[in-house]
Scaffold this motif. Sequence first.
Motif, PDB file in Angstrom:
ATOM      1  N   PRO A 121       0.848   1.224  -0.857  1.00 59.68           N
ATOM      2  CA  PRO A 121       0.889   1.255   0.577  1.00 59.68           C
ATOM      3  C   PRO A 121      -0.078   2.379   1.218  1.00 59.68           C
ATOM      4  O   PRO A 121      -0.714   2.327   2.075  1.00 59.68           O
ATOM      5  CB  PRO A 121       2.118   1.292   1.085  1.00 59.68           C
ATOM      6  N   SER A 164       5.522  -5.680   6.464  1.00 58.53           N
ATOM      7  CA  SER A 164       5.301  -4.674   6.028  1.00 58.53           C
ATOM      8  C   SER A 164       5.923  -4.317   4.477  1.00 58.53           C
ATOM      9  O   SER A 164       6.996  -4.651   4.409  1.00 58.53           O
ATOM     10  CB  SER A 164       5.348  -3.284   7.108  1.00 58.53           C
ATOM     11  N   ASP A 165       5.173  -3.393   3.808  1.00 60.23           N
ATOM     12  CA  ASP A 165       5.992  -3.448   2.496  1.00 60.23           C
ATOM     13  C   ASP A 165       6.571  -1.794   2.377  1.00 60.23           C
ATOM     14  O   ASP A 165       6.198  -0.679   2.652  1.00 60.23           O
ATOM     15  CB  ASP A 165       4.739  -3.233   1.260  1.00 60.23           C
ATOM     16  N   THR A 201      -3.698  -6.310  -3.972  1.00 59.70           N
ATOM     17  CA  THR A 201      -4.750  -5.507  -4.208  1.00 59.70           C
ATOM     18  C   THR A 201      -5.393  -6.034  -5.494  1.00 59.70           C
ATOM     19  O   THR A 201      -6.518  -6.043  -5.681  1.00 59.70           O
ATOM     20  CB  THR A 201      -4.744  -4.081  -4.279  1.00 59.70           C
ATOM     21  N   THR A 209       2.246  -4.792  -2.544  1.00 57.18           N
ATOM     22  CA  THR A 209       0.805  -4.326  -2.093  1.00 57.18           C
ATOM     23  C   THR A 209       0.084  -4.242  -3.097  1.00 57.18           C
ATOM     24  O   THR A 209      -1.153  -4.571  -3.126  1.00 57.18           O
ATOM     25  CB  THR A 209       1.054  -3.015  -1.244  1.00 57.18           C
ATOM     26  N   VAL A 248       3.435  -6.641   2.290  1.00 58.52           N
ATOM     27  CA  VAL A 248       2.037  -6.118   2.150  1.00 58.52           C
ATOM     28  C   VAL A 248       1.627  -5.181   3.128  1.00 58.52           C
ATOM     29  O   VAL A 248       1.900  -5.521   4.381  1.00 58.52           O
ATOM     30  CB  VAL A 248       1.207  -7.173   1.694  1.00 58.52           C
ATOM     31  N   SER A 249       1.400  -4.029   2.776  1.00 62.04           N
ATOM     32  CA  SER A 249       1.127  -2.757   3.786  1.00 62.04           C
ATOM     33  C   SER A 249      -0.636  -3.032   4.151  1.00 62.04           C
ATOM     34  O   SER A 249      -1.267  -3.275   3.276  1.00 62.04           O
ATOM     35  CB  SER A 249       1.343  -1.752   3.434  1.00 62.04           C
TER      36      SER A 249
END
Length: 475
Positions: free
Chosen positions: A236, A89-90, A100, A96, A65-66
Amino acid sequence: MRKLVAGLLAGASMLVAAPAQAAPVRPSDPGFAAQWGVTQTRVDEAWSSTRGSSRVVVAVVDTGVSPLPDLAGRLLPGQDFVNHDADPSDDNGHGTMAATVIAASGNNRTGIAGVCWYCRILPVKVLNAKGGGSYTDIALGIRYAADRGASIISLSLGGSDDSPLLRDAVDYAETKGALVVAAAGNRGVSTPHYPAAIPSVLAVGGITSSGSRYDWSNYGSWVDVTAPGCNSAQGPSGVVGPYCGTSSATPFVAGVAGLLAATDPAPSAAQIRTALTATRVLPSGRVDVPAALRALPIDGDVTRPAVAFGAVGTLVRGRVTITAAASDQHGVSRVQLYAGGRLVATDTTAPYSFAWQSAPNTAAVPLELRAYDRRGNLTVVRRNVRADNAGPAVQLTVARTMRAAGARPAGRTVTVRATDPAGVARLELLVNGRVTARKAGATGRFAVPAKARSVQVRAYDRAGNPRVVNGKLGG
């Protein structure tokens, strides 16, 4: 043995457009207009009583996930089991987008409104930049999420083979109190998909805006619930776009589970699962969020309902409609209206509305709303109104008017002064039964034609009560 499996990106390409609908809670996020799934599952109704809690952690076991503004302050440190470091980080976008859908901040004029606005996200990277990964890394990611207190573990991934490694990880998460939610897969077949098909996992299929199964969604008795299969999401870069597949339906349900987990008393994973499956809408199996909230145990609930008056003026007369808005995490049992300490009426279903006859009162009247939730918790709100059911007092003087140089009378003038505790709105002059002049305020002077046979003045107070007074014209 390390078993390589693909993520669900291949099936995440369809979009069925649906118009936005009016909702009890309509957030300001620009992407909300395309979020038809929120209204379909009645998440927007649930938002009136719960929008999540920071105590609820939802783990996104995916491509990472960013950081995004819509997740600011709620994205926890995580782990990368692909590159074996602490930077989840994605490098794909899939994780991501899932995050959301679950928890993008609502009503912040940014991006979209996630299902669980205040839930925190734990990023766990187990899939690589191409969306592939191993059962070993997935199992490690599940265990990692469970050890870090995740209430919900969201898995938008899977493979066609069963695995003791995955089963053990799911069992471990269950012993830690986590609910594991996983995608049913996007091949449009009834063949079990893992880890979704593991009995203790909540398996999620995808449905359209009309409630039918997407052709690409896997199905079968092993699929526990369904949810909107195409949702708006942010990648992202923060750009909003369509995100489709059971990969999308799964974080939607994970967000719903987060809303349920945020209630008081905090339900167990088994209670959340039961509430979601017992209240699903058949035959599609779609989740019904308010119904699921009501299905949770209420013993120990000490959270009082929220209640508020609808639009009502401070000055009323006659028969008045009083409306109320009330909500509770487990459901409102009844709302009552009292006027002057006396019960007017009880309403047990929304929208709450009461008819109150304010007459013959002409005085200040205290109104009171009493809202009870299903556990019996009570909230009372009060508002004072002035009931005015009497017209104003009117003084009227009729005088002759003379022509210049003492000529014979040309007509008459009417001088009016009206008074009322609530104030006078306007005056009207009636000549021979017809309104010939109007004047705002409490005082006025009107000219009356010489040939007038009758003259009256009608005064209205601010509540709308009239008073008519006859004038004597004389000879």
